[in-house]
Design a protein around this motif. Structure first.
Motif, PDB file in Angstrom:
ATOM      1  N   MET A 193      90.221  15.207  31.394  1.00 25.73           N
ATOM      2  CA  MET A 193      89.925  13.946  30.722  1.00 25.73           C
ATOM      3  C   MET A 193      89.925  14.181  29.221  1.00 25.73           C
ATOM      4  N   SER A 194      90.703  13.415  28.536  1.00 26.27           N
ATOM      5  CA  SER A 194      90.757  13.466  27.085  1.00 26.27           C
ATOM      6  C   SER A 194      89.918  12.313  26.532  1.00 26.27           C
ATOM      7  N   THR A 195      89.269  12.555  25.408  1.00 29.18           N
ATOM      8  CA  THR A 195      88.433  11.523  24.804  1.00 29.18           C
ATOM      9  C   THR A 195      88.883  11.223  23.382  1.00 29.18           C
ATOM     10  N   VAL A 196      88.470  10.066  22.924  1.00 30.48           N
ATOM     11  CA  VAL A 196      88.732   9.610  21.566  1.00 30.48           C
ATOM     12  C   VAL A 196      87.383   9.263  20.951  1.00 30.48           C
ATOM     13  N   GLU A 197      87.165   9.682  19.713  1.00 28.02           N
ATOM     14  CA  GLU A 197      85.951   9.318  18.996  1.00 28.02           C
ATOM     15  C   GLU A 197      86.314   8.246  17.974  1.00 28.02           C
ATOM     16  N   ILE A 198      85.642   7.115  18.075  1.00 29.90           N
ATOM     17  CA  ILE A 198      85.922   5.983  17.190  1.00 29.90           C
ATOM     18  C   ILE A 198      84.701   5.715  16.323  1.00 29.90           C
ATOM     19  N   HIS A 199      84.924   5.594  15.038  1.00 31.99           N
ATOM     20  CA  HIS A 199      83.876   5.236  14.083  1.00 31.99           C
ATOM     21  C   HIS A 199      84.142   3.809  13.636  1.00 31.99           C
ATOM     22  N   ALA A 200      83.101   2.989  13.666  1.00 29.01           N
ATOM     23  CA  ALA A 200      83.273   1.580  13.309  1.00 29.01           C
ATOM     24  C   ALA A 200      82.140   1.126  12.397  1.00 29.01           C
ATOM     25  N   SER A 201      82.436   0.131  11.581  1.00 24.97           N
ATOM     26  CA  SER A 201      81.417  -0.483  10.732  1.00 24.97           C
ATOM     27  C   SER A 201      81.408  -1.981  11.002  1.00 24.97           C
ATOM     28  N   PHE A 202      80.258  -2.605  10.710  1.00 22.05           N
ATOM     29  CA  PHE A 202      80.046  -4.004  11.028  1.00 22.05           C
ATOM     30  C   PHE A 202      79.430  -4.717   9.839  1.00 22.05           C
ATOM     31  N   GLN A 203      79.552  -6.048   9.826  1.00 25.60           N
ATOM     32  CA  GLN A 203      79.008  -6.839   8.723  1.00 25.60           C
ATOM     33  C   GLN A 203      77.493  -6.951   8.798  1.00 25.60           C
ATOM     34  N   ASP A 204      76.934  -6.840  10.014  1.00 21.39           N
ATOM     35  CA  ASP A 204      75.478  -6.945  10.145  1.00 21.39           C
ATOM     36  C   ASP A 204      74.998  -6.117  11.331  1.00 21.39           C
ATOM     37  N   GLU A 205      73.704  -5.885  11.358  1.00 23.60           N
ATOM     38  CA  GLU A 205      73.089  -5.068  12.404  1.00 23.60           C
ATOM     39  C   GLU A 205      73.266  -5.701  13.784  1.00 23.60           C
ATOM     40  N   GLN A 206      73.184  -7.005  13.859  1.00 23.50           N
ATOM     41  CA  GLN A 206      73.309  -7.711  15.136  1.00 23.50           C
ATOM     42  C   GLN A 206      74.690  -7.464  15.761  1.00 23.50           C
ATOM     43  N   SER A 207      75.728  -7.492  14.960  1.00 26.00           N
ATOM     44  CA  SER A 207      77.079  -7.235  15.473  1.00 26.00           C
ATOM     45  C   SER A 207      77.207  -5.802  15.981  1.00 26.00           C
ATOM     46  N   ALA A 208      76.607  -4.855  15.277  1.00 28.67           N
ATOM     47  CA  ALA A 208      76.636  -3.456  15.715  1.00 28.67           C
ATOM     48  C   ALA A 208      75.927  -3.299  17.053  1.00 28.67           C
ATOM     49  N   MET A 209      74.794  -3.962  17.218  1.00 31.38           N
ATOM     50  CA  MET A 209      74.055  -3.890  18.479  1.00 31.38           C
ATOM     51  C   MET A 209      74.838  -4.560  19.608  1.00 31.38           C
ATOM     52  N   GLU A 210      75.491  -5.672  19.323  1.00 29.99           N
ATOM     53  CA  GLU A 210      76.304  -6.347  20.335  1.00 29.99           C
ATOM     54  C   GLU A 210      77.435  -5.429  20.803  1.00 29.99           C
TER      55      GLU A 210
END
Length: 69
Positions: free
Chosen positions: A1-18
């Protein structure tokens, strides 16, 4: 199994939690974040990477980097 690590940013904390909850439902390998700073990192099986990226973008996130392991 190969994996990918994704880093993401969001406009607000609520979007990150969603995104966190939706990624967990997608059954990612691991997801962690600095929600107050509106960022998260997800380790995902490569077969789910496209779905995870679309999910992040749908909740308003931006992919800041991705790396295959």
């Amino acid at each position: 199994m190969s994996t990918v690590e994704i880093h993401a940013s969001f406009q607000d904390e609520q979007s990150a939690m969603e995104a966190l909850h939706k990624l967990q439902a997608l059954r990612v390998v691991d997801v962690d974040g600095l929600y107050a700073q509106r960022r998260l990192t997800a380790t995902i099986e490569d077969t789910l990477a496209d779905r995870a990226i679309r999910l992040i973008e749908q909740v308003g996130g931006s992919i800041t980097s991705g790396q295959q392991d």
